[in-house]
Design a protein around this motif. Sequence first.
Motif, PDB file in Angstrom:
ATOM      1  N   LYS A  54     -19.072  32.228 -40.038  1.00  0.00           N
ATOM      2  CA  LYS A  54     -19.706  33.302 -39.268  1.00  0.00           C
ATOM      3  C   LYS A  54     -19.374  33.289 -37.778  1.00  0.00           C
ATOM      4  CE  LYS A  54     -22.538  35.220 -42.425  1.00  0.00           C
ATOM      5  NZ  LYS A  54     -22.741  36.666 -42.657  1.00  0.00           N
ATOM      6  N   ILE A  55     -18.893  32.160 -37.272  1.00  0.00           N
ATOM      7  CA  ILE A  55     -18.683  32.040 -35.827  1.00  0.00           C
ATOM      8  C   ILE A  55     -17.549  32.949 -35.371  1.00  0.00           C
ATOM      9  CG2 ILE A  55     -16.951  30.169 -35.744  1.00  0.00           C
ATOM     10  CD1 ILE A  55     -18.873  28.847 -33.623  1.00  0.00           C
ATOM     11  N   ASP A  56     -17.600  33.402 -34.133  1.00  0.00           N
ATOM     12  CA  ASP A  56     -16.573  34.275 -33.569  1.00  0.00           C
ATOM     13  C   ASP A  56     -15.281  33.476 -33.388  1.00  0.00           C
ATOM     14  OD1 ASP A  56     -14.933  35.942 -32.113  1.00  0.00           O
ATOM     15  OD2 ASP A  56     -16.476  36.533 -30.667  1.00  0.00           O
ATOM     16  N   LYS A  57     -14.329  33.677 -34.297  1.00  0.00           N
ATOM     17  CA  LYS A  57     -13.097  32.862 -34.276  1.00  0.00           C
ATOM     18  C   LYS A  57     -12.084  33.328 -33.239  1.00  0.00           C
ATOM     19  CE  LYS A  57     -13.555  32.902 -38.752  1.00  0.00           C
ATOM     20  NZ  LYS A  57     -15.021  32.647 -38.836  1.00  0.00           N
ATOM     21  N   SER A  58     -12.399  34.383 -32.524  1.00  0.00           N
ATOM     22  CA  SER A  58     -11.564  34.735 -31.372  1.00  0.00           C
ATOM     23  C   SER A  58     -11.931  33.877 -30.167  1.00  0.00           C
ATOM     24  CB  SER A  58     -11.741  36.217 -31.016  1.00  0.00           C
ATOM     25  OG  SER A  58     -13.043  36.470 -30.501  1.00  0.00           O
ATOM     26  N   LYS A  59     -13.107  33.208 -30.253  1.00  0.00           N
ATOM     27  CA  LYS A  59     -13.575  32.350 -29.163  1.00  0.00           C
ATOM     28  C   LYS A  59     -13.644  30.871 -29.565  1.00  0.00           C
ATOM     29  CE  LYS A  59     -16.486  36.007 -27.195  1.00  0.00           C
ATOM     30  NZ  LYS A  59     -17.880  36.412 -26.845  1.00  0.00           N
ATOM     31  N   PHE A  60     -13.904  30.608 -30.858  1.00  0.00           N
ATOM     32  CA  PHE A  60     -14.087  29.227 -31.314  1.00  0.00           C
ATOM     33  C   PHE A  60     -13.292  28.988 -32.591  1.00  0.00           C
ATOM     34  CE2 PHE A  60     -17.986  30.890 -29.441  1.00  0.00           C
ATOM     35  CZ  PHE A  60     -18.225  29.991 -28.408  1.00  0.00           C
ATOM     36  N   GLN A  61     -12.654  27.836 -32.662  1.00  0.00           N
ATOM     37  CA  GLN A  61     -11.930  27.452 -33.866  1.00  0.00           C
ATOM     38  C   GLN A  61     -12.261  26.010 -34.214  1.00  0.00           C
ATOM     39  OE1 GLN A  61     -10.616  27.657 -37.040  1.00  0.00           O
ATOM     40  NE2 GLN A  61      -9.736  29.492 -36.085  1.00  0.00           N
ATOM     41  N   PHE A  62     -12.433  25.730 -35.507  1.00  0.00           N
ATOM     42  CA  PHE A  62     -12.797  24.396 -35.972  1.00  0.00           C
ATOM     43  C   PHE A  62     -11.589  23.684 -36.584  1.00  0.00           C
ATOM     44  CE2 PHE A  62     -17.593  25.259 -37.009  1.00  0.00           C
ATOM     45  CZ  PHE A  62     -17.805  25.567 -35.672  1.00  0.00           C
ATOM     46  N   ASP A  63     -11.408  22.422 -36.201  1.00  0.00           N
ATOM     47  CA  ASP A  63     -10.464  21.523 -36.861  1.00  0.00           C
ATOM     48  C   ASP A  63     -11.249  20.299 -37.336  1.00  0.00           C
ATOM     49  OD1 ASP A  63      -8.375  23.238 -36.251  1.00  0.00           O
ATOM     50  OD2 ASP A  63      -7.871  22.180 -34.394  1.00  0.00           O
TER      51      ASP A  63
END
Length: 369
Positions: free
Chosen positions: A27-36
Amino acid sequence: MLRILHLPGTVSLKNGRMHVIMNIYRKIDKSKFQFDFLVTDMEEESFIDEIHSLGGKVYTVHKNQRNNFFLLFRKLQNVLKQNNYQIIHYHATSQWGTVLLGLKKANVKQVIIHSHATVYSDSIIKSIRNGILSLPIFFSGTKFIAVTYEAGKGVFFRKKFKIIPNSIDTEKFKYNEQNRQLVRQRLDINNNDIVLGNVGRYSKQKNQLWLIEIFYSILNMDNNKSWILLLIGQGKLKKQLVDKISQLGIEDKVVLLNTQSDIEQYYAAMDIFCFPSTYEGFGMAAIEAQSNGLPVVLSDVIPDAVKFENSFEMSLSDSEKIWAKKIIAISRHTIKRSNGNFLIKKAHMDSDSVVREWEKIYTMGNYGK
């Protein structure tokens, strides 16, 4: 874009913490946050394909390096150096807790320590060991987050922390009559059967062996009704559960399944959910069940944060017969299943509300320093 390195230990589909992380990630805004992710344990059934599809990376540690402090430290340093991560999100407890002290040299600005449980382990020896190995988190952490008050006090002691509950996709878990009929047909359960359900790892903590005793008492006390016990999960105690069911001679009354990817459909097939855990940091299954509109009978050690108006608290010191009487009494009443979504949103545990909280955490200044 901020890339956040998660240290959960594993990306296994069977891991409860990973489900919590993935609920945020989707759900997070992936234009601002990305998870590794950097993990020490890989299993065949994992979230790795979905992580890649969402734009994330998964770094793994070789099997023979998992318990070597120096090799773990070197691996973490290399991953940080190559990708210049500003934020690390550590999910207590795992091997990574032992190597967090060296993060200052890697130019990491934020180290989020996330507590999902009220204890370090359900074993006294392991709890002491994990507590000692987790000491570095108190010196390296810049933000301390817990899923409940109990999970914060149990792991962080006097350290200041912020509470952010686990989230749930209320649309996914809302009650669906078609799902109910589909699963009941699949499992050959009659429409008039009362289904008592439980979802969770087959373990001492989740207390399914005692739940079988409770169910056996229900069968002996309520001869006028047809009851089915539906257990869903995986774990070391599965054989003991099978043996217990056979010993009591109730094989035709119990459905024992492995973890299901479409678990929301199985909640719809249930009538009452029983959650007699000996401890819980949060109790995600109880939230999922209540989102599906199920009445939930749970133990008195479950955090208050997951107890809504359709939940019924019982003491673990009470006998299985007392639990059975309560469950039978609940079965006599009709509960409106469609109200589940409203209860979750009212408690601000829906995905949208919780994800907004995490977006604030990832961008705000240090918390707890």
